[in-house]
Design a protein around this motif. Structure first.
Motif, short mmCIF file in Angstrom:
data_model
loop_
_atom_site.label_atom_id
_atom_site.label_comp_id
_atom_site.label_asym_id
_atom_site.label_seq_id
_atom_site.Cartn_x
_atom_site.Cartn_y
_atom_site.Cartn_z
N THR A 112 0.59 -1.08 -0.13
CA THR A 112 0.13 0.00 -0.26
C THR A 112 0.95 1.31 0.06
OG1 THR A 112 -1.64 -1.22 1.18
CG2 THR A 112 -1.76 1.32 1.26
N ARG A 113 1.80 1.25 0.89
CA ARG A 113 2.72 2.45 0.82
C ARG A 113 3.48 2.77 -0.28
NH1 ARG A 113 3.73 0.04 5.99
NH2 ARG A 113 6.04 -0.43 5.25
N LEU A 114 4.08 1.63 -0.89
CA LEU A 114 4.65 1.74 -2.35
C LEU A 114 3.85 2.26 -3.47
CD1 LEU A 114 7.19 -1.20 -2.23
CD2 LEU A 114 7.75 1.03 -1.96
N GLU A 115 2.43 1.70 -3.46
CA GLU A 115 1.61 2.28 -4.48
C GLU A 115 1.35 3.37 -4.27
OE1 GLU A 115 -1.33 -1.16 -4.03
OE2 GLU A 115 -0.23 -2.32 -5.68
N GLN A 116 1.12 4.13 -2.87
CA GLN A 116 0.95 5.41 -2.77
C GLN A 116 2.05 6.42 -3.15
OE1 GLN A 116 0.51 5.32 1.46
NE2 GLN A 116 -2.07 5.14 1.31
N LYS A 117 3.21 5.90 -3.47
CA LYS A 117 4.31 6.42 -4.23
C LYS A 117 4.33 6.38 -5.56
CE LYS A 117 6.99 6.16 0.03
NZ LYS A 117 8.25 5.66 0.74
N GLY A 118 3.41 5.54 -6.29
CA GLY A 118 3.29 5.47 -7.65
C GLY A 118 3.92 4.15 -8.25
N LYS A 119 4.36 3.43 -7.27
CA LYS A 119 4.76 2.08 -7.90
C LYS A 119 3.74 1.14 -8.05
CE LYS A 119 9.15 3.23 -7.07
NZ LYS A 119 10.03 3.13 -8.42
N ARG A 120 3.81 0.01 -8.85
CA ARG A 120 2.84 -0.90 -9.10
C ARG A 120 3.61 -2.48 -8.81
NH1 ARG A 120 0.11 -2.32 -14.86
NH2 ARG A 120 2.51 -2.22 -15.46
N ILE A 121 2.92 -3.02 -7.68
CA ILE A 121 3.54 -4.23 -7.21
C ILE A 121 2.70 -5.54 -7.75
CG2 ILE A 121 4.09 -5.68 -5.20
CD1 ILE A 121 5.54 -2.68 -5.29
N THR A 122 3.29 -6.47 -8.54
CA THR A 122 2.76 -7.70 -9.00
C THR A 122 3.27 -8.60 -7.94
OG1 THR A 122 2.74 -6.90 -11.12
CG2 THR A 122 2.64 -9.38 -10.65
N VAL A 123 2.32 -9.23 -7.06
CA VAL A 123 2.59 -10.42 -6.11
C VAL A 123 2.35 -11.69 -6.77
CG1 VAL A 123 2.33 -11.56 -3.80
CG2 VAL A 123 1.87 -8.89 -4.09
N ILE A 124 3.21 -12.44 -7.08
CA ILE A 124 3.40 -13.82 -7.66
C ILE A 124 3.56 -14.80 -6.44
CG2 ILE A 124 4.18 -15.45 -9.23
CD1 ILE A 124 5.14 -12.88 -10.72
N SER A 125 2.60 -15.76 -6.18
CA SER A 125 2.60 -16.59 -5.27
C SER A 125 3.30 -18.09 -5.67
CB SER A 125 1.27 -17.12 -4.79
OG SER A 125 1.24 -18.23 -4.04
N LEU A 126 4.30 -18.53 -5.13
CA LEU A 126 4.75 -19.82 -5.64
C LEU A 126 3.99 -20.79 -5.45
CD1 LEU A 126 8.62 -19.33 -5.09
CD2 LEU A 126 7.41 -19.10 -7.09
N MET A 127 3.15 -21.03 -4.42
CA MET A 127 2.22 -21.85 -4.06
C MET A 127 1.20 -21.92 -4.98
SD MET A 127 1.00 -24.11 -2.10
CE MET A 127 -0.69 -24.74 -1.15
N GLN A 128 0.62 -20.73 -5.59
CA GLN A 128 -0.38 -20.65 -6.55
C GLN A 128 0.21 -21.08 -7.86
OE1 GLN A 128 -1.94 -16.80 -7.33
NE2 GLN A 128 -4.04 -17.79 -7.76
#
Length: 195
Positions: A55-71
């Motif tokens: 959330t904090r990084l997205e508020q600074k304009g970053k886009r986070i893609t979370v990739i779950s190795l389990m999934q």
């Protein structure tokens, strides 16, 4: 090594907040990936902290893609026609050495039939911007004891162009080895920077 919460706050967050994190994430231009090391017992606490950090990084304009190795592992098994229920049943039927056979089956699927590195890379957004996009690779503990993350990282060389972080449950073994989940024999061939 400092505790993971202070490293997350004082090292990783400022690094990912910078305009271009790639030079500080890795010394290798062909693999802008670092490894964030944490105690496997802190898995759930880490997930909470990562949600807040995202959330904090997205508020600074970053886009986070979370990739779950389990999934990714579950997708790979499904595409190879292997269900989790089948694996559990096979392990039960094989008795004492059933877990070894199941681990070999999962490794074979992730290495040959549905390569894990290709699955992970397929989840990176197309037309990513290295100054905006960041990929987080989580749930590495799900691979234990079937697949080594050093193998996964090797396959990212020259394929991952945006900054990435592999969240790694384990411990450091001097001088520069990592013990997956704190129980695997240490791997010493990680090219990624360890935070």
């Amino acid at each position: 090594m400092r505790d993971w919460k202070s490293r997350l706050r004082d090292t990783l967050e400022p690094l990912l907040s910078s305009e271009d994190p790639r030079p500080d994430i890795s010394a290798y231009k062909d693999m802008p990936l670092c490894i964030f090391l944490y105690d496997p017992a802190s898995e759930f606490a880490l997930r909470q902290e990562l949600s807040l950090l995202k959330t904090r990084l997205e508020q600074k304009g970053k886009r986070i893609t979370v990739i779950s190795l389990m999934q990714c592992m579950m997708e790979a098994l499904e595409s190879a026609g292997v269900s989790a229920e089948d694996l559990v049943e096979n392990e039960r039927m094989l008795g004492r050495n059933g877990h070894k056979q199941v681990a070999q089956t999962v490794h074979q699927v992730l290495s040959e039939y549905a390569p894990l590195d290709q699955l992970v890379l397929s989840k990176v957004p197309e037309n990513s911007d290295p100054l905006r996009d960041i990929v987080w690779i989580t749930r590495a503990g799900a691979l234990y004891p079937c697949y080594r993350t050093s193998t996964l990282i090797e396959h990212f060389q020259a394929k991952l162009e945006i900054p990435g972080v592999l969240f790694y449950p384990g411990e450091i073994v001097p001088p520069a080895g990592l013990s997956f989940m704190g129980v695997h024999e240490a791997e010493h061939n990680y090219r990624a920077k360890i935070l």
